[in-house]
Scaffold this motif. Structure first.
Motif, PDB file in Angstrom:
ATOM      1  N   HIS A 349       0.831  -1.199   0.000  1.00 48.44           N
ATOM      2  CA  HIS A 349       0.000   0.000   0.000  1.00 48.44           C
ATOM      3  C   HIS A 349       0.869   1.254   0.000  1.00 48.44           C
ATOM      4  CE1 HIS A 349      -3.118   2.925   0.772  1.00 48.44           C
ATOM      5  NE2 HIS A 349      -2.282   3.448   1.669  1.00 48.44           N
ATOM      6  N   TYR A 350       1.777   1.336   0.951  1.00 43.92           N
ATOM      7  CA  TYR A 350       2.523   2.579   1.112  1.00 43.92           C
ATOM      8  C   TYR A 350       3.563   2.794   0.005  1.00 43.92           C
ATOM      9  CZ  TYR A 350       0.344   3.374   5.647  1.00 43.92           C
ATOM     10  OH  TYR A 350      -0.579   3.619   6.652  1.00 43.92           O
ATOM     11  N   THR A 351       4.235   1.734  -0.431  1.00 42.35           N
ATOM     12  CA  THR A 351       5.304   1.933  -1.414  1.00 42.35           C
ATOM     13  C   THR A 351       4.807   1.855  -2.845  1.00 42.35           C
ATOM     14  OG1 THR A 351       5.933  -0.421  -1.506  1.00 42.35           O
ATOM     15  CG2 THR A 351       6.974   0.949   0.206  1.00 42.35           C
ATOM     16  N   LYS A 352       3.775   1.084  -3.127  1.00 41.11           N
ATOM     17  CA  LYS A 352       3.293   0.920  -4.502  1.00 41.11           C
ATOM     18  C   LYS A 352       2.055   1.757  -4.780  1.00 41.11           C
ATOM     19  CE  LYS A 352       6.508  -2.031  -5.539  1.00 41.11           C
ATOM     20  NZ  LYS A 352       6.190  -3.439  -5.844  1.00 41.11           N
ATOM     21  N   ARG A 353       1.039   1.677  -3.940  1.00 40.93           N
ATOM     22  CA  ARG A 353      -0.154   2.504  -4.153  1.00 40.93           C
ATOM     23  C   ARG A 353       0.153   3.980  -3.967  1.00 40.93           C
ATOM     24  NH1 ARG A 353      -4.391  -0.520  -0.704  1.00 40.93           N
ATOM     25  NH2 ARG A 353      -5.639  -1.726  -2.180  1.00 40.93           N
ATOM     26  N   ARG A 354       0.913   4.292  -2.904  1.00 45.52           N
ATOM     27  CA  ARG A 354       1.148   5.680  -2.541  1.00 45.52           C
ATOM     28  C   ARG A 354       2.526   6.196  -2.938  1.00 45.52           C
ATOM     29  NH1 ARG A 354      -3.500   7.876  -2.865  1.00 45.52           N
ATOM     30  NH2 ARG A 354      -4.590   8.303  -0.926  1.00 45.52           N
ATOM     31  N   GLY A 355       3.430   5.327  -3.322  1.00 41.93           N
ATOM     32  CA  GLY A 355       4.746   5.757  -3.772  1.00 41.93           C
ATOM     33  C   GLY A 355       5.597   6.377  -2.683  1.00 41.93           C
ATOM     34  N   LEU A 356       5.387   5.953  -1.445  1.00 42.55           N
ATOM     35  CA  LEU A 356       6.131   6.496  -0.309  1.00 42.55           C
ATOM     36  C   LEU A 356       7.340   5.631   0.013  1.00 42.55           C
ATOM     37  CD1 LEU A 356       3.084   7.368   1.987  1.00 42.55           C
ATOM     38  CD2 LEU A 356       4.350   8.920   0.474  1.00 42.55           C
ATOM     39  N   ASP A 357       8.274   6.209   0.712  1.00 40.30           N
ATOM     40  CA  ASP A 357       9.461   5.488   1.138  1.00 40.30           C
ATOM     41  C   ASP A 357       9.173   4.809   2.470  1.00 40.30           C
ATOM     42  OD1 ASP A 357      12.144   4.633   1.084  1.00 40.30           O
ATOM     43  OD2 ASP A 357      12.733   6.289   2.387  1.00 40.30           O
ATOM     44  N   ALA A 358       9.338   3.507   2.533  1.00 39.83           N
ATOM     45  CA  ALA A 358       9.096   2.756   3.766  1.00 39.83           C
ATOM     46  C   ALA A 358      10.139   1.645   3.856  1.00 39.83           C
ATOM     47  CB  ALA A 358       7.683   2.189   3.791  1.00 39.83           C
ATOM     48  N   PRO A 359      11.398   1.991   4.130  1.00 45.32           N
ATOM     49  CA  PRO A 359      12.483   0.997   4.034  1.00 45.32           C
ATOM     50  C   PRO A 359      12.344  -0.175   4.990  1.00 45.32           C
ATOM     51  CG  PRO A 359      13.236   3.025   5.096  1.00 45.32           C
ATOM     52  CD  PRO A 359      11.890   3.322   4.521  1.00 45.32           C
ATOM     53  N   HIS A 360      11.844   0.049   6.196  1.00 47.09           N
ATOM     54  CA  HIS A 360      11.734  -1.057   7.151  1.00 47.09           C
ATOM     55  C   HIS A 360      10.613  -2.010   6.733  1.00 47.09           C
ATOM     56  CE1 HIS A 360      14.552   1.196   9.505  1.00 47.09           C
ATOM     57  NE2 HIS A 360      13.710   2.205   9.647  1.00 47.09           N
ATOM     58  N   LEU A 361       9.517  -1.474   6.236  1.00 44.80           N
ATOM     59  CA  LEU A 361       8.438  -2.323   5.723  1.00 44.80           C
ATOM     60  C   LEU A 361       8.904  -3.108   4.512  1.00 44.80           C
ATOM     61  CD1 LEU A 361       5.334   0.035   6.008  1.00 44.80           C
ATOM     62  CD2 LEU A 361       5.757  -2.050   7.318  1.00 44.80           C
ATOM     63  N   THR A 362       9.627  -2.461   3.617  1.00 38.88           N
ATOM     64  CA  THR A 362      10.124  -3.141   2.423  1.00 38.88           C
ATOM     65  C   THR A 362      11.043  -4.295   2.810  1.00 38.88           C
ATOM     66  OG1 THR A 362       9.984  -1.096   1.131  1.00 38.88           O
ATOM     67  CG2 THR A 362      11.415  -2.832   0.284  1.00 38.88           C
ATOM     68  N   LYS A 363      11.905  -4.048   3.775  1.00 36.92           N
ATOM     69  CA  LYS A 363      12.872  -5.069   4.185  1.00 36.92           C
ATOM     70  C   LYS A 363      12.186  -6.258   4.845  1.00 36.92           C
ATOM     71  CE  LYS A 363      17.145  -5.643   6.866  1.00 36.92           C
ATOM     72  NZ  LYS A 363      18.146  -4.938   7.728  1.00 36.92           N
ATOM     73  N   ILE A 364      11.253  -5.986   5.733  1.00 36.85           N
ATOM     74  CA  ILE A 364      10.640  -7.104   6.451  1.00 36.85           C
ATOM     75  C   ILE A 364       9.678  -7.879   5.556  1.00 36.85           C
ATOM     76  CG2 ILE A 364       8.617  -5.948   7.466  1.00 36.85           C
ATOM     77  CD1 ILE A 364       9.434  -7.394  10.130  1.00 36.85           C
ATOM     78  N   ALA A 365       9.015  -7.191   4.610  1.00 38.63           N
ATOM     79  CA  ALA A 365       8.136  -7.896   3.671  1.00 38.63           C
ATOM     80  C   ALA A 365       8.950  -8.854   2.805  1.00 38.63           C
ATOM     81  CB  ALA A 365       7.374  -6.897   2.812  1.00 38.63           C
ATOM     82  N   ALA A 366      10.124  -8.406   2.352  1.00 42.47           N
ATOM     83  CA  ALA A 366      10.986  -9.278   1.561  1.00 42.47           C
ATOM     84  C   ALA A 366      11.536 -10.426   2.398  1.00 42.47           C
ATOM     85  CB  ALA A 366      12.134  -8.463   0.957  1.00 42.47           C
ATOM     86  N   ARG A 367      11.820 -10.138   3.661  1.00 40.07           N
ATOM     87  CA  ARG A 367      12.392 -11.157   4.553  1.00 40.07           C
ATOM     88  C   ARG A 367      11.455 -12.349   4.717  1.00 40.07           C
ATOM     89  NH1 ARG A 367      13.349 -14.745   7.398  1.00 40.07           N
ATOM     90  NH2 ARG A 367      14.429 -14.833   9.408  1.00 40.07           N
ATOM     91  N   PHE A 368      10.154 -12.098   4.746  1.00 37.49           N
ATOM     92  CA  PHE A 368       9.212 -13.181   5.028  1.00 37.49           C
ATOM     93  C   PHE A 368       8.351 -13.580   3.832  1.00 37.49           C
ATOM     94  CE2 PHE A 368       9.975 -11.438   9.378  1.00 37.49           C
ATOM     95  CZ  PHE A 368      10.584 -12.581   9.890  1.00 37.49           C
ATOM     96  N   ALA A 369       8.758 -13.181   2.648  1.00 32.94           N
ATOM     97  CA  ALA A 369       8.048 -13.602   1.441  1.00 32.94           C
ATOM     98  C   ALA A 369       8.571 -14.964   0.968  1.00 32.94           C
ATOM     99  CB  ALA A 369       8.251 -12.564   0.344  1.00 32.94           C
ATOM    100  N   PRO A 370       7.698 -15.756   0.327  1.00 33.89           N
ATOM    101  CA  PRO A 370       6.271 -15.534   0.098  1.00 33.89           C
ATOM    102  C   PRO A 370       5.456 -15.870   1.351  1.00 33.89           C
ATOM    103  CG  PRO A 370       6.891 -17.616  -0.871  1.00 33.89           C
ATOM    104  CD  PRO A 370       8.164 -17.010  -0.330  1.00 33.89           C
ATOM    105  N   GLU A 371       4.455 -15.059   1.629  1.00 34.86           N
ATOM    106  CA  GLU A 371       3.644 -15.271   2.819  1.00 34.86           C
ATOM    107  C   GLU A 371       2.648 -16.408   2.632  1.00 34.86           C
ATOM    108  OE1 GLU A 371       3.682 -10.682   4.530  1.00 34.86           O
ATOM    109  OE2 GLU A 371       1.824 -11.512   3.695  1.00 34.86           O
ATOM    110  N   GLY A 372       2.508 -17.210   3.704  1.00 36.10           N
ATOM    111  CA  GLY A 372       1.494 -18.257   3.735  1.00 36.10           C
ATOM    112  C   GLY A 372       0.254 -17.762   4.452  1.00 36.10           C
TER     113      GLY A 372
END
Length: 480
Positions: A349-372
């Motif tokens: 939502h924040y980085t793609k829909r809104r184009g905002l910078d959210a480095p900690h969210l980006t890092k943790i989302a990548a860390r636990f992808a793909p989500e079950g």
């Protein structure tokens, strides 16, 4: 503490209940499907999986590997569901069936295989034909919240599918789930307003919002939105995230409690924001994107980063029974390997829909992808607190500049009764569950005691327990 013997519905209000909320949600017709997933979302999933695009295929592989996502699943409905106390304490049956309904419905939208739609429909119909009551300790309010919003999301995906008893399902949600969720938000189980941590409010805000959307009930949607913004309990956004720091992070109050409950709260608040967004209400951006700052804080902290924490004290107990207080003075210790399927939705939502910078969210989302999803994060109820599969469901292309600054607009129409076009075959998968700890993340009780310095002694606590149990027994005996 009040989970030991929850006060009956209609208990004396502690604090001031909100008056009828002003209209705040987008006017006009409701969008269907319009909770966690819109028709555009479902079409994107199906198209990308069919094209073999990553990370959608990896996310879909997590879905097909899950035992709940199989069309052979058979429902086991109960007339009364107990959580926290009562006989039998059978809420495990409910949440497993809900996740099976949701996962089969989602799989149908991706593949077009109607066997999965039929399975989801049959599970939902079986429960609406039998369930009449949620009971137990105060944990019944967790049941109304968690399973209320999840049940509604599963139903939204098969809305209008041949043979689905929508009206009967809506009646069950209105008669069984909504009264408990609303009662908790209004009365907080007869306790002091700060007795219950944010998760208790958030589960029930999510439930009221989802039921409002499912039932095309504008007043319920407005109630949930108003409570999110201004509610007196700990789940409203300014109480759950009480301190905003100059570095762009904002303290998550429950970080002073433990990591598991903080993750649960972030996932629930994200769920509320996403469902509201899909009905044209921007809670993600409310109060200068306060939720973004809180989610960034929890993401950084959960990955082992240093975060500030302003000492936080809350009052506990119930008027006329017992009272005390407890103080958190620092963020709790974390396990950077603790996984919960909550990050893809928020980061996208924040980085793609809104184009905002959210480095900690980006890092943790990548860390636990793909989500079950439910069943991939341990066997206990905490592993089923989120519906999950965010990598499949919420990965999205970056919005244009015009799209990123636009207000959310619900797309009304559509029944949710047909898939959005899908692949002809389901890919095989050898995906294995992510790591993470089990445990009941929603529960509170004696396990919380060592983490806090209570203002009252053990004798006062024991006396409070006895009074609570006696009061609860008296209410049950008199039918209050």
């Amino acid at each position: 503490m009040l989970k030991i013997a929850g006060a009956a519905a209609g208990a004396t209000v502690a604090g001031t209940a909100l008056a009828a909320a002003p209209a705040t949600a987008a006017e006009g017709a409701f969008a269907h499907p319009g909770m966690l997933h819109t028709r555009a979302d479902l079409h994107r999933m199906a198209t990308q999986v069919k094209a073999g695009a990553e990370p959608y295929t990896a996310g879909f592989a997590r879905l097909t590997a899950n035992r709940h996502a199989q069309s052979t699943w058979t429902a086991n409905p109960q007339a009364t569901v107990y959580r926290g106390s009562g006989t039998p304490e059978n809420y495990v049956t409910l949440y497993n069936d809900i996740h099976a309904a949701y996962q089969n419905a989602l799989r149908w939208h991706v593949t077009g295989d109607t066997a999965h739609a039929d399975t989801a429909r049959d599970i939902l119909n079986a429960w609406s034909a039998r369930l009449t009551r949620l009971d137990g300790s105060a944990d019944r309010f967790l049941a109304s919240g968690l399973y209320g919003y999840q049940f509604a999301n599963a139903a939204e995906l098969v809305r209008g599918h041949d043979g689905f008893e929508l009206a009967r399902f809506q009646k069950m949600m209105l008669d069984v789930f909504h009264p408990l969720s609303e009662d908790f938000l209004a009365h907080h189980n007869g306790s002091y307003i700060t007795n219950y941590w944010a998760n208790w409010d958030l589960t029930n805000i999510a439930s009221v919002l989802a039921i409002g959307i499912l039932c095309d009930d504008r007043a319920k949607v407005d109630r949930a939105v108003e409570y999110f913004k201004h509610g007196a309990g700990m789940g409203s956004v300014k109480n759950a995230i009480p301190v905003v720091y100059a570095d762009g992070l904002a303290e998550w109050a429950e970080a002073g409690r433990d990591q598991g409950h903080a993750l649960l709260g972030v996932g629930l608040m994200g769920t509320i924001c996403e469902m509201a967004w899909n009905q044209g209400v921007d809670l993600y951006g409310y109060d200068d994107s306060r939720f973004l700052k809180g989610a960034q804080y929890v993401a950084k902290w959960s990955l082992g980063g240093d975060v500030p924490y302003t000492s936080y004290t809350r009052k506990k107990g119930a008027p006329g029974i017992w009272s005390g207080s407890e103080t958190a003075s620092a963020a709790a210790a974390v396990d950077p390997a603790m996984a919960r399927p909550i990050w893809a939705m928020i980061a996208n939502h924040y980085t793609k829909r809104r184009g905002l910078d959210a480095p900690h969210l980006t890092k943790i989302a990548a860390r636990f992808a793909p989500e079950g999803g439910g069943g991939d994060y341990g066997p206990n109820s905490g592993g089923y607190d989120q519906l999950g599969f965010g990598t499949l469901a919420f990965t999205r292309p970056r919005a244009t500049a015009a799209e990123a600054t636009a207000s959310p607009t619900p797309t009304a129409g559509g029944s949710g009764a047909s898939p959005s076009g899908g692949a002809s075959a389901t890919p095989s998968s050898s995906a294995s569950p992510l790591g993470g700890k089990g445990g009941d993340l929603a529960a509170t009780g004696s396990s919380d005691l060592p983490a806090w310095t209570a203002a009252t002694g053990v004798a006062a606590l024991a006396g409070g327990f006895l009074l609570l149990r006696r009061r609860d027994r008296a209410r049950r005996d008199t039918g209050e």
